[in-house]
Design a protein around this motif. Structure first.
Motif, PDB file in Angstrom:
ATOM      1  N   TYR A 265       0.817  -1.198   0.000  1.00 13.22           N
ATOM      2  CA  TYR A 265       0.000   0.000   0.000  1.00 13.22           C
ATOM      3  C   TYR A 265       0.854   1.252   0.000  1.00 13.22           C
ATOM      4  O   TYR A 265       1.939   1.278   0.576  1.00 13.22           O
ATOM      5  CB  TYR A 265      -0.913   0.024   1.238  1.00 13.22           C
ATOM      6  N   GLU A 266       0.322   2.314  -0.653  1.00 11.38           N
ATOM      7  CA  GLU A 266       0.970   3.621  -0.674  1.00 11.38           C
ATOM      8  C   GLU A 266      -0.064   4.668  -0.298  1.00 11.38           C
ATOM      9  O   GLU A 266      -1.178   4.669  -0.828  1.00 11.38           O
ATOM     10  CB  GLU A 266       1.532   3.918  -2.047  1.00 11.38           C
ATOM     11  N   CYS A 267       0.312   5.576   0.597  1.00 13.30           N
ATOM     12  CA  CYS A 267      -0.577   6.657   1.014  1.00 13.30           C
ATOM     13  C   CYS A 267      -0.631   7.731  -0.068  1.00 13.30           C
ATOM     14  O   CYS A 267       0.406   8.158  -0.579  1.00 13.30           O
ATOM     15  CB  CYS A 267      -0.092   7.260   2.322  1.00 13.30           C
ATOM     16  N   LEU A 268      -1.836   8.165  -0.403  1.00 16.73           N
ATOM     17  CA  LEU A 268      -2.002   9.207  -1.411  1.00 16.73           C
ATOM     18  C   LEU A 268      -1.676  10.595  -0.863  1.00 16.73           C
ATOM     19  O   LEU A 268      -1.448  11.523  -1.632  1.00 16.73           O
ATOM     20  CB  LEU A 268      -3.434   9.189  -1.958  1.00 16.73           C
ATOM     21  N   SER A 269      -1.636  10.735   0.471  1.00 12.95           N
ATOM     22  CA  SER A 269      -1.341  12.040   1.087  1.00 12.95           C
ATOM     23  C   SER A 269       0.147  12.251   1.354  1.00 12.95           C
ATOM     24  O   SER A 269       0.714  13.247   0.938  1.00 12.95           O
ATOM     25  CB  SER A 269      -2.110  12.187   2.408  1.00 12.95           C
ATOM     26  N   CYS A 270       0.766  11.288   2.068  1.00 19.00           N
ATOM     27  CA  CYS A 270       2.158  11.500   2.484  1.00 19.00           C
ATOM     28  C   CYS A 270       3.165  10.617   1.760  1.00 19.00           C
ATOM     29  O   CYS A 270       4.365  10.800   1.902  1.00 19.00           O
ATOM     30  CB  CYS A 270       2.286  11.313   3.995  1.00 19.00           C
ATOM     31  N   GLY A 271       2.679   9.625   0.979  1.00 22.31           N
ATOM     32  CA  GLY A 271       3.583   8.782   0.203  1.00 22.31           C
ATOM     33  C   GLY A 271       4.180   7.603   0.954  1.00 22.31           C
ATOM     34  O   GLY A 271       4.973   6.853   0.394  1.00 22.31           O
ATOM     35  N   THR A 272       3.808   7.408   2.224  1.00 19.73           N
ATOM     36  CA  THR A 272       4.321   6.280   2.995  1.00 19.73           C
ATOM     37  C   THR A 272       3.908   4.976   2.337  1.00 19.73           C
ATOM     38  O   THR A 272       2.773   4.821   1.908  1.00 19.73           O
ATOM     39  CB  THR A 272       3.764   6.316   4.440  1.00 19.73           C
ATOM     40  N   ARG A 273       4.846   4.034   2.258  1.00 23.07           N
ATOM     41  CA  ARG A 273       4.546   2.705   1.716  1.00 23.07           C
ATOM     42  C   ARG A 273       4.669   1.676   2.826  1.00 23.07           C
ATOM     43  O   ARG A 273       5.577   1.750   3.647  1.00 23.07           O
ATOM     44  CB  ARG A 273       5.496   2.355   0.578  1.00 23.07           C
ATOM     45  N   THR A 274       3.747   0.719   2.823  1.00 21.22           N
ATOM     46  CA  THR A 274       3.753  -0.321   3.851  1.00 21.22           C
ATOM     47  C   THR A 274       3.156  -1.600   3.303  1.00 21.22           C
ATOM     48  O   THR A 274       2.510  -1.598   2.261  1.00 21.22           O
ATOM     49  CB  THR A 274       2.969   0.151   5.101  1.00 21.22           C
ATOM     50  N   THR A 275       3.402  -2.703   3.989  1.00 25.67           N
ATOM     51  CA  THR A 275       2.782  -3.978   3.644  1.00 25.67           C
ATOM     52  C   THR A 275       1.855  -4.389   4.771  1.00 25.67           C
ATOM     53  O   THR A 275       2.044  -3.983   5.923  1.00 25.67           O
ATOM     54  CB  THR A 275       3.834  -5.088   3.439  1.00 25.67           C
ATOM     55  N   SER A 276       0.864  -5.196   4.436  1.00 23.24           N
ATOM     56  CA  SER A 276      -0.085  -5.653   5.446  1.00 23.24           C
ATOM     57  C   SER A 276      -0.721  -6.954   4.991  1.00 23.24           C
ATOM     58  O   SER A 276      -1.009  -7.131   3.807  1.00 23.24           O
ATOM     59  CB  SER A 276      -1.162  -4.594   5.672  1.00 23.24           C
ATOM     60  N   ASP A 277      -0.940  -7.862   5.928  1.00 25.16           N
ATOM     61  CA  ASP A 277      -1.653  -9.098   5.629  1.00 25.16           C
ATOM     62  C   ASP A 277      -3.147  -8.838   5.497  1.00 25.16           C
ATOM     63  O   ASP A 277      -3.855  -9.579   4.844  1.00 25.16           O
ATOM     64  CB  ASP A 277      -1.421 -10.132   6.722  1.00 25.16           C
ATOM     65  N   ASP A 278      -3.635  -7.779   6.140  1.00 24.79           N
ATOM     66  CA  ASP A 278      -5.044  -7.397   6.098  1.00 24.79           C
ATOM     67  C   ASP A 278      -5.218  -6.151   5.231  1.00 24.79           C
ATOM     68  O   ASP A 278      -4.324  -5.308   5.180  1.00 24.79           O
ATOM     69  CB  ASP A 278      -5.558  -7.097   7.512  1.00 24.79           C
ATOM     70  N   PRO A 279      -6.354  -6.003   4.553  1.00 25.82           N
ATOM     71  CA  PRO A 279      -6.599  -4.804   3.739  1.00 25.82           C
ATOM     72  C   PRO A 279      -6.530  -3.530   4.593  1.00 25.82           C
ATOM     73  O   PRO A 279      -7.062  -3.489   5.700  1.00 25.82           O
ATOM     74  CB  PRO A 279      -8.014  -5.008   3.200  1.00 25.82           C
ATOM     75  N   LEU A 280      -5.846  -2.508   4.086  1.00 26.94           N
ATOM     76  CA  LEU A 280      -5.755  -1.226   4.789  1.00 26.94           C
ATOM     77  C   LEU A 280      -6.720  -0.231   4.176  1.00 26.94           C
ATOM     78  O   LEU A 280      -6.880  -0.188   2.958  1.00 26.94           O
ATOM     79  CB  LEU A 280      -4.348  -0.644   4.693  1.00 26.94           C
ATOM     80  N   GLY A 281      -7.325   0.588   5.004  1.00 25.67           N
ATOM     81  CA  GLY A 281      -8.215   1.633   4.519  1.00 25.67           C
ATOM     82  C   GLY A 281      -7.599   3.006   4.699  1.00 25.67           C
ATOM     83  O   GLY A 281      -7.911   3.948   3.971  1.00 25.67           O
ATOM     84  N   ARG A 282      -6.691   3.116   5.671  1.00 17.16           N
ATOM     85  CA  ARG A 282      -6.058   4.400   5.998  1.00 17.16           C
ATOM     86  C   ARG A 282      -4.570   4.215   6.257  1.00 17.16           C
ATOM     87  O   ARG A 282      -4.115   3.155   6.672  1.00 17.16           O
ATOM     88  CB  ARG A 282      -6.693   5.009   7.253  1.00 17.16           C
ATOM     89  N   CYS A 283      -3.820   5.277   6.040  1.00 14.96           N
ATOM     90  CA  CYS A 283      -2.374   5.296   6.278  1.00 14.96           C
ATOM     91  C   CYS A 283      -2.087   5.149   7.774  1.00 14.96           C
ATOM     92  O   CYS A 283      -2.743   5.775   8.600  1.00 14.96           O
ATOM     93  CB  CYS A 283      -1.791   6.610   5.752  1.00 14.96           C
ATOM     94  N   VAL A 284      -1.079   4.330   8.084  1.00 16.81           N
ATOM     95  CA  VAL A 284      -0.702   4.132   9.481  1.00 16.81           C
ATOM     96  C   VAL A 284       0.011   5.355  10.058  1.00 16.81           C
ATOM     97  O   VAL A 284       0.049   5.531  11.276  1.00 16.81           O
ATOM     98  CB  VAL A 284       0.178   2.871   9.644  1.00 16.81           C
TER      99      VAL A 284
END
Length: 51
Positions: free
Chosen positions: A18-37
């Motif tokens: 996943y990549e955040c559309l606001s701050c550009g942070t990229r992360t991985t997750s086993d569960d679907p993400l809805g919001r940036c961590v």
């Protein structure tokens, strides 16, 4: 043992990428993400091909 396409999906990711559309942070997750961590912004799944 003979494998066929029903047994193996070469395009299936073990994790979501996943990549955040606001701050550009990229992360991985086993569960679907809805919001940036980090900032709480909307994220998109970059592990899915965009054609």
């Amino acid at each position: 043992m003979v494998l066929n396409n029903a047994d193996i999906d070469p395009h299936r990711n073990e994790h979501g990428y996943y990549e955040c559309l606001s701050c550009g942070t990229r992360t991985t997750s086993d569960d679907p993400l809805g919001r940036c961590v980090d900032c709480g912004g909307e994220v998109r799944n970059i592990g899915v091909a965009r054609e």
